[in-house]
Scaffold this motif. Structure first.
Motif, PDB file in Angstrom:
ATOM      1  N   LEU A  58      43.706  20.705  28.910  1.00  0.00           N
ATOM      2  CA  LEU A  58      44.798  20.218  29.746  1.00  0.00           C
ATOM      3  C   LEU A  58      45.028  21.104  30.960  1.00  0.00           C
ATOM      4  N   VAL A  59      44.560  22.362  30.892  1.00  0.00           N
ATOM      5  CA  VAL A  59      44.624  23.281  32.034  1.00  0.00           C
ATOM      6  C   VAL A  59      43.321  24.073  32.091  1.00  0.00           C
ATOM      7  N   ASP A  60      43.047  24.647  33.258  1.00  0.00           N
ATOM      8  CA  ASP A  60      41.915  25.548  33.443  1.00  0.00           C
ATOM      9  C   ASP A  60      42.462  26.958  33.612  1.00  0.00           C
ATOM     10  N   ARG A  61      41.690  27.945  33.131  1.00  0.00           N
ATOM     11  CA  ARG A  61      42.108  29.343  33.245  1.00  0.00           C
ATOM     12  C   ARG A  61      40.962  30.139  33.836  1.00  0.00           C
ATOM     13  N   GLU A  62      41.274  30.893  34.893  1.00  0.00           N
ATOM     14  CA  GLU A  62      40.256  31.676  35.598  1.00  0.00           C
ATOM     15  C   GLU A  62      40.740  33.110  35.763  1.00  0.00           C
ATOM     16  N   GLU A  63      39.861  34.082  35.469  1.00  0.00           N
ATOM     17  CA  GLU A  63      40.224  35.488  35.636  1.00  0.00           C
ATOM     18  C   GLU A  63      40.475  35.797  37.099  1.00  0.00           C
ATOM     19  N   THR A  64      41.488  36.632  37.351  1.00  0.00           N
ATOM     20  CA  THR A  64      41.808  37.018  38.722  1.00  0.00           C
ATOM     21  C   THR A  64      42.567  38.344  38.708  1.00  0.00           C
ATOM     22  N   VAL A  65      42.759  38.917  39.882  1.00  0.00           N
ATOM     23  CA  VAL A  65      43.601  40.103  40.035  1.00  0.00           C
ATOM     24  C   VAL A  65      44.807  39.670  40.844  1.00  0.00           C
ATOM     25  N   TYR A  66      45.995  39.985  40.345  1.00  0.00           N
ATOM     26  CA  TYR A  66      47.235  39.578  40.993  1.00  0.00           C
ATOM     27  C   TYR A  66      48.189  40.756  40.979  1.00  0.00           C
ATOM     28  N   GLU A  67      48.659  41.141  42.155  1.00  0.00           N
ATOM     29  CA  GLU A  67      49.543  42.296  42.316  1.00  0.00           C
ATOM     30  C   GLU A  67      48.958  43.540  41.646  1.00  0.00           C
ATOM     31  N   GLY A  68      47.638  43.698  41.812  1.00  0.00           N
ATOM     32  CA  GLY A  68      46.953  44.882  41.310  1.00  0.00           C
ATOM     33  C   GLY A  68      46.642  44.877  39.822  1.00  0.00           C
ATOM     34  N   HIS A  69      46.898  43.778  39.132  1.00  0.00           N
ATOM     35  CA  HIS A  69      46.655  43.707  37.684  1.00  0.00           C
ATOM     36  C   HIS A  69      45.702  42.565  37.358  1.00  0.00           C
ATOM     37  N   ASN A  70      44.883  42.776  36.331  1.00  0.00           N
ATOM     38  CA  ASN A  70      44.021  41.704  35.850  1.00  0.00           C
ATOM     39  C   ASN A  70      44.877  40.674  35.127  1.00  0.00           C
ATOM     40  N   THR A  71      44.680  39.429  35.452  1.00  0.00           N
ATOM     41  CA  THR A  71      45.422  38.346  34.813  1.00  0.00           C
ATOM     42  C   THR A  71      44.576  37.089  34.910  1.00  0.00           C
ATOM     43  N   TYR A  72      45.169  35.968  34.634  1.00  0.00           N
ATOM     44  CA  TYR A  72      44.485  34.681  34.756  1.00  0.00           C
ATOM     45  C   TYR A  72      45.282  33.785  35.678  1.00  0.00           C
ATOM     46  N   TYR A  73      44.571  32.890  36.341  1.00  0.00           N
ATOM     47  CA  TYR A  73      45.226  31.861  37.145  1.00  0.00           C
ATOM     48  C   TYR A  73      45.089  30.563  36.364  1.00  0.00           C
ATOM     49  N   ILE A  74      46.206  29.936  36.075  1.00  0.00           N
ATOM     50  CA  ILE A  74      46.245  28.718  35.277  1.00  0.00           C
ATOM     51  C   ILE A  74      46.460  27.552  36.241  1.00  0.00           C
TER      52      ILE A  74
END
Length: 119
Positions: A58-74
């Motif tokens: 129902l969603v896609d999740r991709e690794e990313t860096v956001y505000e200097g931290h590793n996270t995911y973009y949903i």
């Protein structure tokens, strides 16, 4: 992996999963670090919600860096995107993939005519 229809998958969502899916769809995409904060759940619970939504396709999740931290973009899966806004009858917008748009082109004129006659 068992393939389940989207409507069946959505019907079986928990209240938290439904709220998470709605948040992703309304935002058009969100970083996982903001996702759980917006839902007002723990990061652990937010991760479980996202994992469940990804598993149900129902969603896609991709690794990313956001505000200097590793996270995911949903983001919403492609099936949630409404391509009707690009259509005029059975013609796709002549601007898709074009770097320069020529409003005097025949393709644009034909597309506009299809929009006018669609009403």
């Amino acid at each position: 992996m068992v393939t389940v229809s989207v409507s069946t998958a959505e019907a079986e969502l928990t209240e938290d999963e439904r709220a998470g899916l709605e948040l992703v769809r309304e935002s058009g995409g969100i970083h996982q670090s903001d996702f759980w904060k917006e839902l007002d759940v723990s990061s652990r619970k937010g991760s479980r919600i996202v994992e469940s939504l990804v598993e149900k396709d129902l969603v896609d999740r991709e690794e990313t860096v956001y505000e200097g931290h590793n996270t995911y973009y949903i983001s919403p899966t492609a099936r949630d995107l409404d391509f009707r806004l690009l259509m005029a009858g059975d013609m796709l917008s002549p601007f898709i993939g074009e770097e320069e748009v020529d409003p005097n082109s025949d393709a644009f004129s034909q597309w506009i005519m299809n929009l006018a006659y669609e009403e």
